[in-house]
Design a protein around this motif. Structure first.
Motif, mmCIF file in Angstrom:
data_model
loop_
_atom_site.group_PDB
_atom_site.id
_atom_site.type_symbol
_atom_site.label_atom_id
_atom_site.label_comp_id
_atom_site.label_asym_id
_atom_site.label_seq_id
_atom_site.Cartn_x
_atom_site.Cartn_y
_atom_site.Cartn_z
ATOM 1 N N LEU A 212 0.835 -1.193 0.000
ATOM 2 C CA LEU A 212 0.000 0.000 0.000
ATOM 3 C C LEU A 212 0.882 1.260 0.000
ATOM 4 O O LEU A 212 0.710 2.155 -0.824
ATOM 5 C CB LEU A 212 -0.906 -0.028 1.232
ATOM 6 C CG LEU A 212 -1.903 1.109 1.382
ATOM 7 C CD1 LEU A 212 -2.994 0.991 0.330
ATOM 8 C CD2 LEU A 212 -2.515 1.108 2.770
ATOM 9 N N LEU A 213 1.848 1.288 0.899
ATOM 10 C CA LEU A 213 2.751 2.450 0.967
ATOM 11 C C LEU A 213 3.538 2.593 -0.316
ATOM 12 O O LEU A 213 3.685 3.696 -0.850
ATOM 13 C CB LEU A 213 3.736 2.313 2.139
ATOM 14 C CG LEU A 213 3.221 2.457 3.557
ATOM 15 C CD1 LEU A 213 4.384 2.710 4.499
ATOM 16 C CD2 LEU A 213 2.213 3.566 3.655
ATOM 17 N N ARG A 214 4.070 1.459 -0.807
ATOM 18 C CA ARG A 214 4.892 1.521 -2.001
ATOM 19 C C ARG A 214 4.089 1.981 -3.212
ATOM 20 O O ARG A 214 4.620 2.645 -4.095
ATOM 21 C CB ARG A 214 5.544 0.165 -2.261
ATOM 22 C CG ARG A 214 6.531 -0.246 -1.147
ATOM 23 C CD ARG A 214 7.074 -1.659 -1.347
ATOM 24 N NE ARG A 214 7.792 -1.765 -2.620
ATOM 25 C CZ ARG A 214 9.041 -1.353 -2.791
ATOM 26 N NH1 ARG A 214 9.702 -0.820 -1.784
ATOM 27 N NH2 ARG A 214 9.621 -1.468 -3.954
ATOM 28 N N SER A 215 2.790 1.633 -3.233
ATOM 29 C CA SER A 215 1.943 2.080 -4.339
ATOM 30 C C SER A 215 1.756 3.582 -4.281
ATOM 31 O O SER A 215 1.815 4.265 -5.311
ATOM 32 C CB SER A 215 0.572 1.399 -4.268
ATOM 33 O OG SER A 215 0.727 0.010 -4.295
ATOM 34 N N VAL A 216 1.540 4.112 -3.091
ATOM 35 C CA VAL A 216 1.348 5.557 -2.978
ATOM 36 C C VAL A 216 2.639 6.285 -3.344
ATOM 37 O O VAL A 216 2.626 7.313 -4.012
ATOM 38 C CB VAL A 216 0.887 5.932 -1.547
ATOM 39 C CG1 VAL A 216 0.813 7.446 -1.396
ATOM 40 C CG2 VAL A 216 -0.457 5.301 -1.242
ATOM 41 N N ALA A 217 3.785 5.710 -2.927
ATOM 42 C CA ALA A 217 5.066 6.346 -3.223
ATOM 43 C C ALA A 217 5.429 6.228 -4.696
ATOM 44 O O ALA A 217 6.284 6.947 -5.188
ATOM 45 C CB ALA A 217 6.171 5.725 -2.377
ATOM 46 N N ILE B 57 0.495 0.147 -9.748
ATOM 47 C CA ILE B 57 -0.794 -0.463 -9.416
ATOM 48 C C ILE B 57 -1.422 -0.996 -10.696
ATOM 49 O O ILE B 57 -1.200 -0.467 -11.785
ATOM 50 C CB ILE B 57 -1.734 0.529 -8.701
ATOM 51 C CG1 ILE B 57 -2.060 1.732 -9.581
ATOM 52 C CG2 ILE B 57 -1.113 1.001 -7.396
ATOM 53 C CD1 ILE B 57 -3.070 2.652 -8.932
ATOM 54 N N SER B 58 -2.154 -2.096 -10.542
ATOM 55 C CA SER B 58 -2.731 -2.731 -11.729
ATOM 56 C C SER B 58 -3.966 -1.966 -12.179
ATOM 57 O O SER B 58 -4.136 -1.685 -13.360
ATOM 58 C CB SER B 58 -3.092 -4.185 -11.429
ATOM 59 O OG SER B 58 -2.003 -4.835 -10.827
ATOM 60 N N THR B 59 -4.850 -1.647 -11.238
ATOM 61 C CA THR B 59 -6.016 -0.828 -11.569
ATOM 62 C C THR B 59 -6.283 0.095 -10.397
ATOM 63 O O THR B 59 -5.745 -0.090 -9.313
ATOM 64 C CB THR B 59 -7.281 -1.684 -11.817
ATOM 65 O OG1 THR B 59 -7.497 -2.486 -10.659
ATOM 66 C CG2 THR B 59 -7.149 -2.555 -13.028
ATOM 67 N N GLY B 60 -7.167 1.078 -10.620
ATOM 68 C CA GLY B 60 -7.556 1.983 -9.555
ATOM 69 C C GLY B 60 -6.929 3.351 -9.717
ATOM 70 O O GLY B 60 -6.261 3.631 -10.721
ATOM 71 N N GLU B 61 -7.148 4.187 -8.721
ATOM 72 C CA GLU B 61 -6.723 5.572 -8.828
ATOM 73 C C GLU B 61 -6.198 6.042 -7.480
ATOM 74 O O GLU B 61 -6.777 5.755 -6.442
ATOM 75 C CB GLU B 61 -7.930 6.419 -9.237
ATOM 76 C CG GLU B 61 -7.584 7.856 -9.511
ATOM 77 C CD GLU B 61 -8.847 8.679 -9.714
ATOM 78 O OE1 GLU B 61 -9.028 9.213 -10.830
ATOM 79 O OE2 GLU B 61 -9.637 8.795 -8.774
ATOM 80 N N ILE B 62 -5.083 6.742 -7.509
ATOM 81 C CA ILE B 62 -4.541 7.345 -6.291
ATOM 82 C C ILE B 62 -4.428 8.842 -6.525
ATOM 83 O O ILE B 62 -3.853 9.272 -7.533
ATOM 84 C CB ILE B 62 -3.140 6.773 -5.966
ATOM 85 C CG1 ILE B 62 -3.198 5.257 -5.829
ATOM 86 C CG2 ILE B 62 -2.600 7.401 -4.687
ATOM 87 C CD1 ILE B 62 -1.846 4.619 -5.593
ATOM 88 N N THR B 63 -5.009 9.639 -5.640
ATOM 89 C CA THR B 63 -4.823 11.081 -5.762
ATOM 90 C C THR B 63 -4.250 11.616 -4.472
ATOM 91 O O THR B 63 -4.529 11.109 -3.382
ATOM 92 C CB THR B 63 -6.144 11.822 -6.066
ATOM 93 O OG1 THR B 63 -7.061 11.569 -4.998
ATOM 94 C CG2 THR B 63 -6.754 11.377 -7.368
ATOM 95 N N LEU B 64 -3.444 12.649 -4.610
ATOM 96 C CA LEU B 64 -2.832 13.287 -3.446
ATOM 97 C C LEU B 64 -3.090 14.784 -3.570
ATOM 98 O O LEU B 64 -2.677 15.396 -4.557
ATOM 99 C CB LEU B 64 -1.335 12.992 -3.418
ATOM 100 C CG LEU B 64 -0.550 13.564 -2.241
ATOM 101 C CD1 LEU B 64 -1.023 12.954 -0.935
ATOM 102 C CD2 LEU B 64 0.940 13.306 -2.425
ATOM 103 N N GLY B 65 -3.799 15.342 -2.597
ATOM 104 C CA GLY B 65 -4.150 16.768 -2.664
ATOM 105 C C GLY B 65 -4.902 17.091 -3.940
ATOM 106 O O GLY B 65 -4.707 18.146 -4.529
#
Lengths: 359, 590
Positions: free
Chosen positions: A45-50, A55-63
């Motif tokens: 999880l941490l490594r994906s955010v960093a 990531i295979s699918t999905g979306e990460i947003t920061l700010g």
């Protein structure tokens, strides 16, 4: 306002979903701790955010910014590695200054900030020391200062206190929590140590097999584990299948009382060790009690004491009942029975929690 | 992480020691590039980067190794546009070939056995005992390995040859017997065993043996059950390398073997240069190539087997001062062996170079600087060879470091059979007949677009070929030991992949690079088999000049050969001692 959001993030490694459709929100200035056994996907999880793990699918947003396609070094997150990963060929000052240099900070500004951070983590004037000469706790502080130096939008900690000894850990947890509040840092930490998670976090997330098993404040999670898995992971061993009818439940230990309003039907019951009450081994009283009060206190169970472990102000007993699995009970130091002694046990409905039935 | 001292040991033995705490494989799968398009495109990009890094080394090897070797072999086996396999079979089964093959195999086996017998106790002494002058001793035993074969040959000639020290004292001559060859091989390869086996031995955690003792094993049983199994793969790898080096031995046998003894390599040279029998030389080259390839395959297998998890500790924790008469006696016996076997021949070499006709003096050295006359073996003063050699070796080092570093970078991340094949390819020049390479250069690189025949670059190119495997073997363990998560830490702190490499990898590997360069330099300086073909008569290298002087009669030629050998030895030893200093100066944690 949400600082970090994950929407159905999935990571597949070698055909296995290490993260399985994870949703997560971390509010600004919030400290969220991800708790789980090893292999539950929390480091991924941490490594994906960093950005260290695709990531295979999905979306990460920061700010509010979508991180898809943003390389690690442009994400503006801080990550404190499990074993610190200080650069061995640089001294403390140049380790802390690394992130500042990468952002093009001037020498004077970097020096000022390094001094400030080192003072903040309790290592003033340590700039010239070699990282090899630092103790575990000092390395930990330098790693923290290094991660904080570029003022990341999100600070992530991977098993932040994992390698330190117990007393240092307990002190640092308090210091870290104060520091994060003081700085207003948004923090996402992972750990397998529940004590650490509960002490550090505003909110705790329990992970199992790449999924989030429960999310809540530390008291919520502690008082009402969402499943038998979470309960066991938190260290509760008195977990049994049960069928609830009215104010009692049938279990392998016999009939146990349950709190008012417990929904009827098949369930799993968690009996906190504090809810296991000990009485003297008295055959006659035992039978009568069973007849008279079955409705509100449940059956009385005879047990043999297997082991006794001192935990400072109380004692944990391992009990072998006549029927059903072994039981754990906490009793005051005074008058705690010795291994081999026979005792009778009754249960306190207030310390019994209904969990959904296990599959 | 490996001890600094052993980095070169690995290079010497061309075998990676197991590196403590290898980064978990999970971290090796993704690069620090972190961008998130589909996984497949990232994998493709990683492959592209790797292929890009491999492009230069592959081209280099194809042009300057594959092409000349293939051409010369093809030319030998083809006649009138047809493959002459009948001829090949004839050569292979002829009694002469079988004789050469038999001698090559048995002298290599005997040399290997003798080297192990002599060097294993030495490895133990250096690994487990702490004594004053240990660092110096470690340097001393390594000097012979970087010495040119020609110098080793001359040194032994001075010791046991006609008119040598033993001959003068007791009338004892060994240069007509195979013993001189075997002893020279032990001299040459002592360091391989001491460094490879001793390097690992010094890092084995003594507490493992102590644990066995506590569990009831006697001293010997504990050693046999715990230490020996841990050492076996290292011993096997060292033995294999010694076998490989002695199997392809050329300079030593050329000088000491006389007309009686010939290895495959020497026979290839004779067939090529003396009898101009290319077909026979080609068949012998192929035979040697097959044997070497088989040995390298076995070597790769033992290296992989060695990657078992061993508990390694810093060497200084494992060594202690000898205790009791027995241990001191053992240590002294090892020092004596080093003195007699390694130091004495070199001392004799120096003594011979100084023992001019009219008493000790620098007459031979002065003669080196004299202008050539009609009777001379040279068209230039032999001393010019020193300058030539240094210049060639410097250029060869640059090429070898550039090519080898790129190759090592490509090999850093563990990968499939393609990369392992590439790894093996890089090792081939160590074993393939240098004579074939040299002669191949002459007949292939003489027409456009690669008309290099009259160019000085030909010599450094051939020497770099031999240097590259050393560079790769020195750099690779260090590059692999850099924890991937350090790069990740740099990336998270805002360093781009290139910046992360510069900030994290480069400082850690720069010393290894320096050591690699030193080894490449020493090896280039001593290269003989290929250089002897391609060095132009007016610009010989030191080994070529020495061989030419030894090949001529006369006291002055002999003395000048000894003097030139001494100069070459001093240059090589100087390079090595510099390297030892670089290694000693390393900071403690790496």
């Amino acid at each position: 306002m949400s600082s970090l959001t994950l929407r159905s993030v999935t990571v597949r490694l070698g055909g296995r979903a290490v993260l399985d459709s994870v949703d997560l929100d971390v509010a600004e200035r919030e400290t969220v701790c991800v708790l789980g056994p090893s292999g539950s996907g929390k480091s991924t999880l941490l490594r994906s955010v960093a950005g260290l793990q695709e990531i295979s699918t999905g979306e990460i947003t920061l700010g509010g910014r979508d991180l898809a396609g943003v390389p690690v070094h442009r994400r503006g997150v801080g990550l404190m590695f499990q074993d610190h990963q200080l650069f061995p060929q640089r001294d403390v000052g140049r380790n802390v200054a690394f992130g500042l240099r990468m952002r093009g900070a001037g020498r004077a500004e970097a020096e000022r900030r390094v001094a400030e951070l080192l003072a903040m983590v309790g290592l003033p004037d340590a700039q010239r020391r070699a990282v090899g000469s630092l103790s575990g706790g000092e390395q930990q502080r330098v790693a923290l200062a290094r991660a904080l130096a570029p003022s990341p939008a999100l600070l992530m900690l991977d098993e932040p206190l994992g390698q330190l000894d117990r007393s240092l850990r307990e002190r640092l947890v308090v210091e870290l929590r104060q520091l994060f509040h003081q700085l207003g840092t948004t923090v996402l930490a992972v750990t397998h140590d529940q004590g650490e998670a509960f002490a550090l976090a505003d909110r705790v997330l329990v992970m199992r097999d790449g999924r989030i098993a429960q999310s809540g404040t530390p008291p919520e999670v502690w008082q009402r584990p969402a499943s038998a898995f979470v309960a066991r992971f938190l260290g509760f061993d008195n977990v049994v299948p049960a069928t609830v009818t009215g104010r009692s439940a049938k279990t392998p230990w016999g009939t146990l009382p349950v709190p008012d309003g417990t929904p009827p039907g098949p369930a799993t019951l968690l009996v906190r060790p504090a809810g296991v009450r000990l009485g003297p081994d008295d055959h006659a009283a035992d039978d009568h009690a069973a007849d008279d009060h079955a409705a509100d206190v449940g059956d009385v169970l005879r047990c043999r004491v297997l082991a006794r472990t001192f935990r400072g102000d109380h004692v944990v007993l391992a009990l072998r009942p006549d029927r059903g699995p072994d039981l754990e009970a906490t009793v005051p130091l005074r008058g705690a029975p010795s291994p081999g002694e026979k005792v009778t046990v009754s249960f306190d409905a207030a310390e019994i929690v209904r969990l959904p039935p296990e599959d | 992480m490996g001890q600094p001292d052993e980095v070169a040991a690995r290079a010497v033995a061309t075998a990676d020691l197991p590196v403590a705490a290898p980064p978990p494989s999970e971290h090796l799968r993704e690069g620090p590039d972190g961008a998130r398009p589909s996984g497949r495109s990232a994998a493709r990009r990683a492959l592209a980067v790797r292929l890009g890094l491999m492009a230069v080394p592959v081209t280099f090897f194809a042009l300057f190794f594959g092409y000349p070797v293939a051409t010369i072999v093809g030319r030998g086996l083809r006649e009138d546009g047809r493959w002459q396999f009948g001829r090949a079979a004839e050569v292979l089964t002829s009694p002469d070939t079988l004789d050469v093959l038999w001698f090559t195999v048995w002298q290599a086996a005997a040399s290997t056995a003798l080297t192990l017998l002599v060097a294993l106790p030495g490895a133990y002494a250096l690994a487990r005992f702490d004594f004053p002058g240990k660092r110096l001793l470690r340097a001393v035993v390594t000097v012979p390995f970087v010495l040119p074969t020609v110098v080793v040959g001359s040194a032994f000639l001075a010791l046991v040859g006609r008119g040598g020290v033993l001959d003068e004292a007791w009338g004892l001559r060994l240069d007509t017997s195979v013993w001189a060859i075997l002893l020279a091989h032990v001299f040459f390869n002592y360091a391989v065993v001491v460094r490879t086996v001793g390097g690992l031995w010094s890092q084995l955690d003594p507490r493992q043996e102590e644990a066995a003792r506590v569990l009831g094993a006697g001293r010997f049983t504990a050693w046999r059950r715990i230490t020996l199994p841990a050492l076996v793969p290292a011993v096997a790898a060292a033995a294999l390398m010694v076998f490989l080096f002695t199997f392809t031995s050329f300079g030593v046998i050329q000088v000491l073997g006389g007309a009686r003894y010939a290895t495959l390599e020497v026979e290839i040279y004779r067939q090529t240069a003396q009898f101009l029998d290319l077909p026979t030389a080609a068949v012998l080259s192929l035979l040697q190539l097959a044997a070497v390839a088989a040995m390298l395959a076995v070597h790769a297998w033992t290296v992989r087997r060695r990657e078992s998890a061993l508990r390694l500790v810093a060497a200084e924790h494992a060594a202690r001062r000898p205790r009791g008469v027995g241990q001191w006696a053992f240590l002294w016996s090892q020092l004596l062996i080093v003195a007699v076997l390694l130091v004495l021949p070199l001392a004799v070499l120096v003594e011979r170079s100084l023992s001019a006709p009219g008493g000790y003096g620098l007459a031979f050295y002065r003669a080196l600087a004299e202008q050539a006359d009609a009777s001379s073996a040279f068209v230039v003063p032999p001393l010019e060879a020193v300058g030539n050699s240094l210049a060639y070796a410097a250029v060869a080092t640059l090429i070898a470091v550039a090519v080898g570093t790129l190759a090592a970078a490509a090999l850093t991340r563990r990968a499939g059979p393609l990369v392992r094949g590439f790894d093996a390819l890089l090792m081939l020049p160590l074993g393939v007949s240098a004579v074939t390479v040299g002669f191949g250069f002459l007949i292939t690189l003489d027409e456009p677009p690669l008309d290099l025949r009259s160019s000085w670059i030909l010599v450094p190119l051939a020497q770099a070929l031999v240097g590259v495997p050393f560079v790769v073997r020195t750099m690779l363990p260090v590059l692999r030991a850099v924890d991937e998560r350090l790069r990740e830490a740099a990336a998270v702190l805002g360093a781009s992949p290139w910046r992360a490499w510069r900030e994290v990898d480069l400082p850690l590997v720069s010393r290894a690079g320096l050591i690699a360069a030193g080894f490449a330099f020493a090896v280039s300086l001593g290269e003989f088999g290929a250089t002897v073909f391609i060095a132009r008569p007016d610009s010989p290298t030191l080994p070529v000049a020495v061989a030419r002087l030894l090949g001529r009669a006369g006291e002055y030629n002999y003395g000048m050969a000894m003097a030139l050998s001494t100069i070459l030895m001093l240059v090589c030893a100087g390079v090595l001692l510099l390297l030892e200093r670089v290694r000693v100066n390393r900071s403690g944690e790496f």
